[in-house]
Design a protein around this motif. Structure first.
Motif, PDB file in Angstrom:
ATOM      1  N   ARG A 249       6.897   3.056  -9.317  1.00 25.14           N
ATOM      2  CA  ARG A 249       6.698   1.866  -8.491  1.00 25.14           C
ATOM      3  C   ARG A 249       8.033   1.181  -8.200  1.00 25.14           C
ATOM      4  O   ARG A 249       8.297   0.765  -7.064  1.00 25.14           O
ATOM      5  CB  ARG A 249       5.746   0.890  -9.195  1.00 25.14           C
ATOM      6  CG  ARG A 249       4.302   1.348  -9.188  1.00 25.14           C
ATOM      7  CD  ARG A 249       3.403   0.434 -10.018  1.00 25.14           C
ATOM      8  NE  ARG A 249       2.016   0.817  -9.836  1.00 25.14           N
ATOM      9  CZ  ARG A 249       1.077   0.038  -9.305  1.00 25.14           C
ATOM     10  NH1 ARG A 249       1.385  -1.187  -8.910  1.00 25.14           N
ATOM     11  NH2 ARG A 249      -0.161   0.466  -9.160  1.00 25.14           N
ATOM     12  N   GLY A 250       8.863   1.068  -9.217  1.00 29.11           N
ATOM     13  CA  GLY A 250      10.162   0.438  -9.011  1.00 29.11           C
ATOM     14  C   GLY A 250      11.032   1.221  -8.053  1.00 29.11           C
ATOM     15  O   GLY A 250      11.682   0.648  -7.165  1.00 29.11           O
ATOM     16  N   ASP A 251      11.048   2.553  -8.200  1.00 31.43           N
ATOM     17  CA  ASP A 251      11.843   3.390  -7.299  1.00 31.43           C
ATOM     18  C   ASP A 251      11.335   3.292  -5.865  1.00 31.43           C
ATOM     19  O   ASP A 251      12.124   3.316  -4.908  1.00 31.43           O
ATOM     20  CB  ASP A 251      11.807   4.850  -7.762  1.00 31.43           C
ATOM     21  CG  ASP A 251      12.588   5.075  -9.048  1.00 31.43           C
ATOM     22  OD1 ASP A 251      13.386   4.196  -9.427  1.00 31.43           O
ATOM     23  OD2 ASP A 251      12.383   6.138  -9.675  1.00 31.43           O
ATOM     24  N   ALA A 252      10.019   3.188  -5.706  1.00 36.83           N
ATOM     25  CA  ALA A 252       9.443   3.065  -4.365  1.00 36.83           C
ATOM     26  C   ALA A 252       9.889   1.761  -3.705  1.00 36.83           C
ATOM     27  O   ALA A 252      10.238   1.734  -2.518  1.00 36.83           O
ATOM     28  CB  ALA A 252       7.925   3.138  -4.432  1.00 36.83           C
ATOM     29  N   HIS A 253       9.881   0.672  -4.473  1.00 33.17           N
ATOM     30  CA  HIS A 253      10.367  -0.601  -3.932  1.00 33.17           C
ATOM     31  C   HIS A 253      11.858  -0.510  -3.608  1.00 33.17           C
ATOM     32  O   HIS A 253      12.310  -0.999  -2.560  1.00 33.17           O
ATOM     33  CB  HIS A 253      10.125  -1.732  -4.934  1.00 33.17           C
ATOM     34  CG  HIS A 253       8.721  -2.245  -4.940  1.00 33.17           C
ATOM     35  ND1 HIS A 253       8.210  -3.016  -3.917  1.00 33.17           N
ATOM     36  CD2 HIS A 253       7.719  -2.106  -5.844  1.00 33.17           C
ATOM     37  CE1 HIS A 253       6.950  -3.336  -4.188  1.00 33.17           C
ATOM     38  NE2 HIS A 253       6.627  -2.794  -5.352  1.00 33.17           N
ATOM     39  N   ALA A 254      12.624   0.110  -4.494  1.00 40.02           N
ATOM     40  CA  ALA A 254      14.065   0.240  -4.263  1.00 40.02           C
ATOM     41  C   ALA A 254      14.343   1.042  -2.998  1.00 40.02           C
ATOM     42  O   ALA A 254      15.227   0.699  -2.207  1.00 40.02           O
ATOM     43  CB  ALA A 254      14.732   0.902  -5.472  1.00 40.02           C
ATOM     44  N   ASP A 255      13.576   2.101  -2.767  1.00 40.47           N
ATOM     45  CA  ASP A 255      13.789   2.951  -1.595  1.00 40.47           C
ATOM     46  C   ASP A 255      13.450   2.216  -0.296  1.00 40.47           C
ATOM     47  O   ASP A 255      14.163   2.343   0.707  1.00 40.47           O
ATOM     48  CB  ASP A 255      12.957   4.223  -1.699  1.00 40.47           C
ATOM     49  CG  ASP A 255      13.491   5.186  -2.747  1.00 40.47           C
ATOM     50  OD1 ASP A 255      14.636   4.993  -3.212  1.00 40.47           O
ATOM     51  OD2 ASP A 255      12.760   6.132  -3.115  1.00 40.47           O
TER      52      ASP A 255
ATOM     53  N   ARG B  52       0.815  -1.218   0.000  1.00 34.74           N
ATOM     54  CA  ARG B  52       0.000   0.000   0.000  1.00 34.74           C
ATOM     55  C   ARG B  52       0.846   1.264   0.000  1.00 34.74           C
ATOM     56  O   ARG B  52       0.423   2.296  -0.523  1.00 34.74           O
ATOM     57  CB  ARG B  52      -0.942  -0.027   1.208  1.00 34.74           C
ATOM     58  CG  ARG B  52      -1.959  -1.172   1.145  1.00 34.74           C
ATOM     59  CD  ARG B  52      -2.946  -1.109   2.278  1.00 34.74           C
ATOM     60  NE  ARG B  52      -3.918  -2.210   2.201  1.00 34.74           N
ATOM     61  CZ  ARG B  52      -4.937  -2.355   3.030  1.00 34.74           C
ATOM     62  NH1 ARG B  52      -5.135  -1.480   4.007  1.00 34.74           N
ATOM     63  NH2 ARG B  52      -5.770  -3.379   2.883  1.00 34.74           N
ATOM     64  N   ASP B  53       2.014   1.214   0.611  1.00 33.89           N
ATOM     65  CA  ASP B  53       2.879   2.393   0.620  1.00 33.89           C
ATOM     66  C   ASP B  53       3.358   2.730  -0.786  1.00 33.89           C
ATOM     67  O   ASP B  53       3.418   3.903  -1.173  1.00 33.89           O
ATOM     68  CB  ASP B  53       4.064   2.187   1.560  1.00 33.89           C
ATOM     69  CG  ASP B  53       4.859   0.921   1.244  1.00 33.89           C
ATOM     70  OD1 ASP B  53       4.276  -0.024   0.679  1.00 33.89           O
ATOM     71  OD2 ASP B  53       6.056   0.872   1.590  1.00 33.89           O
ATOM     72  N   VAL B  54       3.681   1.700  -1.569  1.00 32.88           N
ATOM     73  CA  VAL B  54       4.105   1.922  -2.950  1.00 32.88           C
ATOM     74  C   VAL B  54       2.944   2.467  -3.775  1.00 32.88           C
ATOM     75  O   VAL B  54       3.106   3.414  -4.551  1.00 32.88           O
ATOM     76  CB  VAL B  54       4.634   0.612  -3.569  1.00 32.88           C
ATOM     77  CG1 VAL B  54       4.934   0.804  -5.053  1.00 32.88           C
ATOM     78  CG2 VAL B  54       5.875   0.129  -2.835  1.00 32.88           C
ATOM     79  N   ALA B  55       1.761   1.861  -3.610  1.00 33.39           N
ATOM     80  CA  ALA B  55       0.583   2.314  -4.355  1.00 33.39           C
ATOM     81  C   ALA B  55       0.260   3.765  -4.045  1.00 33.39           C
ATOM     82  O   ALA B  55      -0.069   4.553  -4.940  1.00 33.39           O
ATOM     83  CB  ALA B  55      -0.611   1.419  -4.030  1.00 33.39           C
ATOM     84  N   ALA B  56       0.352   4.145  -2.764  1.00 38.02           N
ATOM     85  CA  ALA B  56       0.037   5.520  -2.367  1.00 38.02           C
ATOM     86  C   ALA B  56       1.047   6.507  -2.958  1.00 38.02           C
ATOM     87  O   ALA B  56       0.681   7.592  -3.410  1.00 38.02           O
ATOM     88  CB  ALA B  56       0.022   5.627  -0.844  1.00 38.02           C
ATOM     89  N   ARG B  57       2.303   6.132  -2.967  1.00 35.08           N
ATOM     90  CA  ARG B  57       3.343   7.020  -3.485  1.00 35.08           C
ATOM     91  C   ARG B  57       3.152   7.297  -4.967  1.00 35.08           C
ATOM     92  O   ARG B  57       3.458   8.411  -5.449  1.00 35.08           O
ATOM     93  CB  ARG B  57       4.719   6.397  -3.234  1.00 35.08           C
ATOM     94  CG  ARG B  57       5.881   7.110  -3.883  1.00 35.08           C
ATOM     95  CD  ARG B  57       7.194   6.570  -3.371  1.00 35.08           C
ATOM     96  NE  ARG B  57       8.310   6.939  -4.218  1.00 35.08           N
ATOM     97  CZ  ARG B  57       9.590   6.702  -3.931  1.00 35.08           C
ATOM     98  NH1 ARG B  57       9.896   6.102  -2.792  1.00 35.08           N
ATOM     99  NH2 ARG B  57      10.554   7.046  -4.763  1.00 35.08           N
ATOM    100  N   CYS B  58       2.636   6.316  -5.707  1.00 34.29           N
ATOM    101  CA  CYS B  58       2.520   6.458  -7.157  1.00 34.29           C
ATOM    102  C   CYS B  58       1.080   6.651  -7.632  1.00 34.29           C
ATOM    103  O   CYS B  58       0.801   6.538  -8.823  1.00 34.29           O
ATOM    104  CB  CYS B  58       3.127   5.227  -7.839  1.00 34.29           C
ATOM    105  SG  CYS B  58       4.864   4.955  -7.427  1.00 34.29           S
TER     106      CYS B  58
END
Length: 205
Positions: free
Chosen positions: A116-122, A64-70
């Motif tokens: 989404r990829g950057d959010a996972h990487a972070d 959900r954190d990734v979804a919210a960021r993007c």
């Protein structure tokens, strides 16, 4: 059977997380380990779209954190170009070198998939830096950190040891995420390699 345009198929493969070559990956499973919405291979553009939307929903429920960021980044049209292309004036030797190393090219990412990829990487980078000591030095410890973040063995490849320790993730609904513990610690998002998979292929033509 009507064939999907190559650009459409490539874009949908990025979204669904397909094209990986890890022996651990079970493509019938979603990121939460549950059965995917459809086990049948989609045959039309509409089928692909429905499956991609279902995979996206599964991803967003789990991360959900990734979804919210993007959430405010609009999906982009499917990629219709390669990462590199030869020009008419290119030196023949350079063109041959490019062809021989085409296996190292990666599919380009649109804005949403990059986000989404950057959010996972972070989130992975943050977790590895917050372990309270040196970053993991063996496969077991690194895998434990990744599993703690919600990345199960089914979508994870861990390889190497010591400073060469690294990993690649193929999370359905997001692009590839790969990294090395270093030093320096480096984690980045990228599209699958042109010959398939999130791990850089070995060898060439």
């Amino acid at each position: 059977m009507r064939r999907l345009p190559l650009a459409v198929a490539a874009g949908l493969l990025l979204l669904t997380g397909c094209g990986t070559e890890s022996p651990r990956v079970t493509t019938a499973d979603g990121p939460s380990g549950t059965a995917s919405p459809s086990s049948a291979r989609p045959s039309t553009a509409e089928d692909w779209k429905r499956q991609a939307e279902a995979v996206r929903a599964q991803h967003d429920e789990k991360f959900r954190d990734v979804a919210a960021r993007c959430a405010d980044v609009a999906p982009s049209p499917s990629a219709d170009r390669t990462t590199e292309g030869a020009t008419e004036s290119e030196n023949p030797e350079a063109a041959r070198y490019r062809e021989n190393h085409a296996f190292k090219q990666k599919a380009p990412l649109g804005p949403e998939q990059q986000c989404r990829g950057d959010a996972h990487a972070d989130r992975i980078t943050g977790a590895l830096r917050e372990t309270g000591g040196p970053v993991p030095s063996n496969e077991q410890d690194l895998r434990a950190v990744l599993e703690g973040l919600g990345y199960p063995a089914e979508v994870t490849q861990v390889y190497g040891s010591g400073h060469a320790l690294g990993f690649s993730l193929s999370v359905p609904g997001a692009p590839c995420v790969s990294g090395g513990v270093g030093p320096p610690l480096n984690v980045e998002a990228h599209g699958p390699y042109m010959e398939g998979g999130c791990v850089e292929p070995r060898g060439g033509h």
